[in-house]
Write an enzyme that holds these catalytic residues in place. Structure first.
Site, PDB file in Angstrom:
ATOM      1  N   GLU A 159       0.855  -1.195   0.000  1.00 46.39           N
ATOM      2  CA  GLU A 159       0.000   0.000   0.000  1.00 46.39           C
ATOM      3  C   GLU A 159       0.884   1.235   0.000  1.00 46.39           C
ATOM      4  O   GLU A 159       1.800   1.343   0.813  1.00 46.39           O
ATOM      5  CB  GLU A 159      -0.874   0.073   1.266  1.00 46.39           C
ATOM      6  CG  GLU A 159      -2.015  -0.893   1.284  1.00 46.39           C
ATOM      7  CD  GLU A 159      -2.898  -0.745   2.527  1.00 46.39           C
ATOM      8  OE1 GLU A 159      -2.874   0.332   3.164  1.00 46.39           O
ATOM      9  OE2 GLU A 159      -3.608  -1.702   2.841  1.00 46.39           O
TER      10      GLU A 159
HETATM   11  C1  NOJ Z   1      -4.346   1.134   5.572  1.00 50.99           C
HETATM   12  C2  NOJ Z   1      -5.479   0.179   5.351  1.00 50.99           C
HETATM   13  O1  NOJ Z   1      -4.958  -1.107   5.225  1.00 50.99           O
HETATM   14  C3  NOJ Z   1      -6.322   0.500   4.119  1.00 50.99           C
HETATM   15  O2  NOJ Z   1      -7.443  -0.315   4.119  1.00 50.99           O
HETATM   16  C4  NOJ Z   1      -6.665   1.963   4.088  1.00 50.99           C
HETATM   17  O3  NOJ Z   1      -7.453   2.254   2.952  1.00 50.99           O
HETATM   18  C5  NOJ Z   1      -5.390   2.768   4.093  1.00 50.99           C
HETATM   19  N1  NOJ Z   1      -4.656   2.496   5.313  1.00 50.99           N
HETATM   20  C6  NOJ Z   1      -5.609   4.275   4.000  1.00 50.99           C
HETATM   21  O4  NOJ Z   1      -6.194   4.731   5.171  1.00 50.99           O
END
Ligand code: NOJ
Length: 570
Positions: free
Chosen positions: A414
């Site tokens: 991410e």
């Molecule tokens: C981490 C989380 O895993 C994810 O689901 C979320 O969208 C992002 N942070 C952004 O807040």
């Protein structure tokens, strides 16, 4: 905030004191402003991601059970504007549409999660397995593979079956370890012939702290000072058990990898000539990423966590530490249970030492750390309150992982930036800037020797952003949530990210500048489409509600008139 001291000497201090294991990374040359033109290693994997509760919708369809997020989001006052993930992006019904978006960007991989209650409605495998849920993920995986997109699959992205929360207290209870293991093995059995990258848990920090300490997330418990530590303890054990199960029962046939995805902000000392700040910054990272990474790589919690929580527990008159302990058997069982490390990273904080009180009432994960977090007001923060764009922190965090955990294989699972709901602007130049700079810092980290194999932009679509509802948009694609068809529109960042992927990096300044210009030019036509959207939804309302209602009324009136005329004739 205190001014930062002269760069080179102080960064040598950071090298020596803060990250004593760092060997290759030359902190003195971490020039924050410079941009590096160059390409990524051949075979580097580019992706985008999302998760089940945030995108699927269909919360009560086809035999799915309730998750803790279904229940939590339906309680008034928990989520911005009382939004829910009931329909979200309706991705459950849009497999083909979404895969064509991925193809448009030429993604190599897509990261998604499996909703546990969609395939095991009560969470307990022996109760019932939902065939329709299995079928949905089968189709998703098959379509991805047909389109040459590798699935990277998360088993737990926060949506615990509600029954397990009600019956056992969720992650407070050790019995979750076996239930989760049954669920994971079912996934290996059903999908493991095609899925080769498994992530056991996504961001367990958030599950533990926001779910069981602050209560901002489901299940909304506020067990300050103990709840987060206990939840994390069981999650780490569950992760290890699933890794071993894969290793002994499935790896031989399926030849896949099992990792965990951890999130971590970088913590930079406010004053890098101050030993206390240096230690506080290291503590910040150890209480965040290290809390989970140190057990899975080294078998136990970071020493600094054991010391701080232990000492505070004694001062609070407790007989044992609020941080649970692993037995020596457990330590060797947990150590090394990570084929690759997923990193979710968004932002950075400046950290300074602060003595927090130790009385019973001040019991908390946060006060256990004895530090304060600060931000530089000059850092851009286009969206979420907590998300400041600080690209250089990313390179540092990646180098920290390399030095602390023996240079493991990393997938960035991410990374991205949001905008506020009000901003229905598809020309997201600030997101282009964020991606450009963060991806560039990752490239520098790879040149430092960090073993990063792939990058996942977060996220493919705008989606349900947990307690923030739909008010924060992380997507490369804008989703019009007002329209029940949930149409997707490309933001300018789609074009920019696509160029990075097709060039596998940043060829030269002129080209990269051109990408940005073209991306911004193109987005104005998408903006026009989006501006026309209320009209589309209005027309739908006309055809789906007004027309049938008028027809029914006309039939009724004609019938009444007919009866009236017939009576008069008789
Ligand atoms: C981490 C989380 O895993 C994810 O689901 C979320 O969208 C992002 N942070 C952004 O807040």
């Amino acid at each position: 905030m205190q001014p930062r001291c002269g760069v080179s000497v102080c960064h040598v201090l950071v090298l020596v004191l803060c990250l004593s294991a760092a060997e290759d990374f030359d902190w003195t040359k971490n020039n924050h402003g410079s941009f590096y033109y160059g390409t990524f290693p051949t075979g580097f994997s580019w992706g985008a991601g999302g998760s089940a509760y945030q995108t699927e919708g269909a919360w009560d369809k086809d035999g799915k059970g309730l998750s803790i997020w279904d229940v939590f989001s339906h309680k008034k006052g928990k989520i911005q504007l009382n939004d829910t993930g009931d329909s979200s992006c309706e991705s459950y019904y849009k497999i083909k549409d979404d895969i064509s978006l991925m193809k448009e960007i030429r993604l190599n991989h897509h990261r998604f999660s499996i909703s546990w209650p969609r395939i095991i409605p009560t969470g307990v495998k022996s109760d019932h397995v939902n065939g329709k849920g299995i079928q949905y993920y089968d189709e998703l995986i098959d379509h991805l593979l047909e389109n040459h997109i590798t699935p990277i699959v998360t088993l737990y992205h926060w949506d615990l079956p509600q029954v397990l929360q009600e019956k056992y207290g969720g992650w407070q209870n050790i019995s979750m370890v076996n239930h989760f293991n049954d669920f994971a093995n079912l996934c290996f059995e059903k999908f493991g012939d095609r899925v080769k990258h498994w992530i056991t848990f996504n961001n367990p920090w958030s599950v533990a702290v926001e779910g069981y300490e602050t209560g901002e997330h489901a299940p909304g418990l506020k067990l300050r000072g103990t709840g987060a530590y206990r939840a994390a303890h069981h999650i780490i054990k569950a992760h290890a058990k699933v890794w071993h199960a894969y290793d002994t029962q499935w790896r031989g046939k399926q030849k896949g990898l099992v990792g965990i995805s951890l999130s971590g902000d970088w913590g930079e000392p406010v004053d890098i000539s101050n030993q206390k700040d240096i230690e506080a910054a290291e503590r910040y990272v150890q209480f965040y990423l290290g809390w989970f990474a140190t057990p899975v790589f080294h078998g136990d919690y970071p020493q600094v966590m054991k010391d701080f929580v232990g000492r505070k527990s004694v001062q609070q008159g407790l007989g044992t530490s609020r941080l649970p302990a692993f037995s020596s058997q457990e330590k060797s069982y947990i150590k090394g249970t990570c084929d690759f490390l997923g990193i979710g990273h968004f932002t950075t904080r400046y950290i300074t030492h602060r003595n927090d009180p130790t009385g019973r009432s001040s019991n908390s994960y946060f006060t256990d750390r004895d530090l304060a977090e600060l931000v530089d007001p000059r850092w851009p923060d286009p969206g979420s309150e907590w998300l400041y764009s600080v690209p250089w922190g990313f390179r540092r965090l990646l180098n920290f992982v390399k030095t602390q955990y023996g240079n493991p294989m990393i997938y960035v699972t991410e990374n991205g930036v949001s905008e506020k709901m009000m901003c229905t602007e598809l020309c997201d130049e600030w997101r282009i800037q964020y991606y450009k700079d963060y991806i560039n810092e990752m490239l520098k980290a790879i040149r430092d020797g960090v073993n990063v194999k792939g990058y996942t932009a977060w996220s493919l679509l705008d989606k349900f952003e947990w307690d923030e509802g739909y008010s924060e948009r992380f997507g490369l694609y804008y989703v019009d949530f007002r329209n029940k068809n949930k149409p997707r529109y490309p933001k300018a960042s789609v074009q920019f990210y696509k160029r990075i992927i097709s060039s596998n990096g940043f060829p030269n300044q002129r080209e990269v500048e051109n990408w940005r210009r073209k991306a911004v030019e193109m987005c104005s036509s998408s903006n026009q489409l989006l501006a026309a959207d209320p009209l589309t939804s209005h027309m739908e309302m006309v055809t789906e509600i007004v027309v049938p209602t008028v027809c029914t009324l006309s039939i009724l009136i004609s019938a009444v008139l007919l009866m009236f005329l017939l009576r008069r004739r008789n």
